[in-house]
Design an enzyme around this catalytic site. Structure first.
Site, mmCIF file in Angstrom:
data_model
loop_
_atom_site.group_PDB
_atom_site.id
_atom_site.type_symbol
_atom_site.label_atom_id
_atom_site.label_comp_id
_atom_site.label_asym_id
_atom_site.label_seq_id
_atom_site.Cartn_x
_atom_site.Cartn_y
_atom_site.Cartn_z
ATOM 1 N N LYS A 97 87.527 120.577 -26.868
ATOM 2 C CA LYS A 97 88.268 119.997 -27.994
ATOM 3 C C LYS A 97 87.998 120.902 -29.195
ATOM 4 O O LYS A 97 87.112 120.649 -30.013
ATOM 5 C CB LYS A 97 87.810 118.549 -28.238
ATOM 6 C CG LYS A 97 88.710 117.773 -29.183
ATOM 7 C CD LYS A 97 88.358 116.301 -29.171
ATOM 8 C CE LYS A 97 89.024 115.513 -30.280
ATOM 9 N NZ LYS A 97 90.469 115.388 -30.178
HETATM 10 C C1 LIG Z 1 95.086 116.843 -27.001
HETATM 11 C C2 LIG Z 1 94.466 115.513 -26.773
HETATM 12 N N1 LIG Z 1 94.592 114.928 -25.577
HETATM 13 C C3 LIG Z 1 94.049 113.720 -25.307
HETATM 14 C C4 LIG Z 1 93.336 113.037 -26.273
HETATM 15 C C5 LIG Z 1 92.723 111.712 -25.957
HETATM 16 O O1 LIG Z 1 91.336 111.837 -25.832
HETATM 17 P P1 LIG Z 1 90.361 110.631 -26.162
HETATM 18 O O2 LIG Z 1 90.809 109.483 -25.335
HETATM 19 O O3 LIG Z 1 89.019 111.128 -25.782
HETATM 20 O O4 LIG Z 1 90.489 110.357 -27.615
HETATM 21 C C6 LIG Z 1 93.175 113.604 -27.551
HETATM 22 C C7 LIG Z 1 92.408 112.925 -28.585
HETATM 23 O O5 LIG Z 1 91.264 113.222 -28.785
HETATM 24 C C8 LIG Z 1 93.742 114.877 -27.793
HETATM 25 O O6 LIG Z 1 93.607 115.452 -29.000
#
Ligand SMILES: Cc1ncc(COP(=O)(O)O)c(C=O)c1O
Length: 308
Positions: free
Chosen positions: A159
């Protein structure tokens, strides 16, 4: 919707005033996108304020930094304590939590290895990410003309701040086209995810979601929803999803910390199922909200902030 300032932000071990939480313009992160961050929620549950799956978010933060050879100068326990302290010092009942690790000020070249690894934690109030009615009415989406990065370009399991340039293009295109969110395909043309959410589809009572190799971020809400669906007796398949499956799905929904579990009511103006909140989406929403709103937590997913 501008962010509403709170009192303090944690920066490299110190609490600083919101207005003073600044970095130098020549910090590596500003020029080269070198940051790794988390989006975490603290919910005001009926049993008290609680952070949802803090351990998993911290694990992903350390994994993201490791991929880029950035050593976080704190232990997970130190950052966990710092997050709790930041919520408490700002007296938040519920909030969004943003820990961010970034390459700071020092050298100005692309090579990041001579720059410090700095850490900050901010919290703020958070509304409904995709609009007030999104959770019940669903949202309109389009398939983006931008694809997610190919596996050997930018690692999507991290991330990383830089990945969100791609996300911004997906989001801007969707908004300018009159949609709430875009669905990106991967480099092979399979369904990947939204700009900030993972995606699920329901067909004939089975549930499908793209695997890690479809250039997704491994969402923590995604893994939560997979557990909740399986517990409810559904089969959940992590498989490549072809684009046309979006047309014939009975239900589609996004998952994410910000989006929670948001039904998708149309893709490129074509209604999903009957265009209404579907029964499986509704059931998994109820199971999810029972944890984060009612505080009914049998799996140690909640970390209580004030009454632990
Ligand atoms: C690109 C992306 N995909 C998926 C998610 C969903 O991830 P999470 O459920 O850990 O927030 C996020 C958010 O963080 C994201 O930025």
């Amino acid at each position: 919707m501008a962010v509403k300032p709170v009192d303090k932000i944690w920066m490299n071990g110190k609490m600083v005033k919101w207005a003073d939480a600044n970095i130098h313009i020549l910090s590596h992160v500003i020029h080269y996108g070198s940051s790794w961050f988390e989006g975490i929620r603290c919910y005001a549950t009926k049993k008290g304020s609680a952070i949802f799956r803090l351990d998993k978010h911290l694990e992903r933060l350390y994994d993201s930094a490791k991929i880029y050879h950035a050593e976080i100068p704190y232990t997970k326990k130190q950052l966990e304590d710092a997050i709790l302290e930041t919520i408490r010092v700002n007296n938040m009942k519920s909030c969004y939590i943003r820990p961010i690790v970034y390459r700071g000020y020092g050298d100005v070249g692309v090579n990041p290895l001579n720059n410090p690894v700095d850490v900050a934690i901010a919290v703020w109030e958070w509304g409904k990410y995709l609009g007030a009615e999104a959770l019940t009415q669903g949202i309109d989406t389009c398939v983006s003309s931008w694809t997610r990065p190919a596996p050997n370009t930018l690692p999507t399991i991290a991330k990383a701040g830089g990945n969100y340039l791609n996300a911004q293009l997906i989001k801007i295109e969707a908004l300018k086209g009159g949609f709430a969110e875009g669905i990106a395909l991967d480099v092979h043309g399979y369904v990947s995810e939204g700009s900030g959410e993972n995606i699920f589809m329901v067909k004939n009572n089975d549930v499908y979601t793209p695997p890690f190799v479809s250039s997704i971020l491994p969402g923590i809400t995604r893994s939560t929803v997979m557990v909740l669906l399986r517990e409810a007796g559904y089969r959940v398949h992590e498989v490549m999803v072809s684009r046309e499956m979006l047309s014939i799905a009975d239900e589609l929904f996004f998952t994410g910390t910000a989006a929670e579990i948001t039904p998708i009511r149309s893709v490129d103006r074509q209604p999903v199922g009957d265009g209404k909140l579907g029964p499986i989406t509704k059931e998994v929403q109820q199971r999810f909200f029972d944890v984060v709103r009612n505080g009914n937590d049998s799996k140690n997913w909640l970390k209580f902030v004030y009454n632990d």
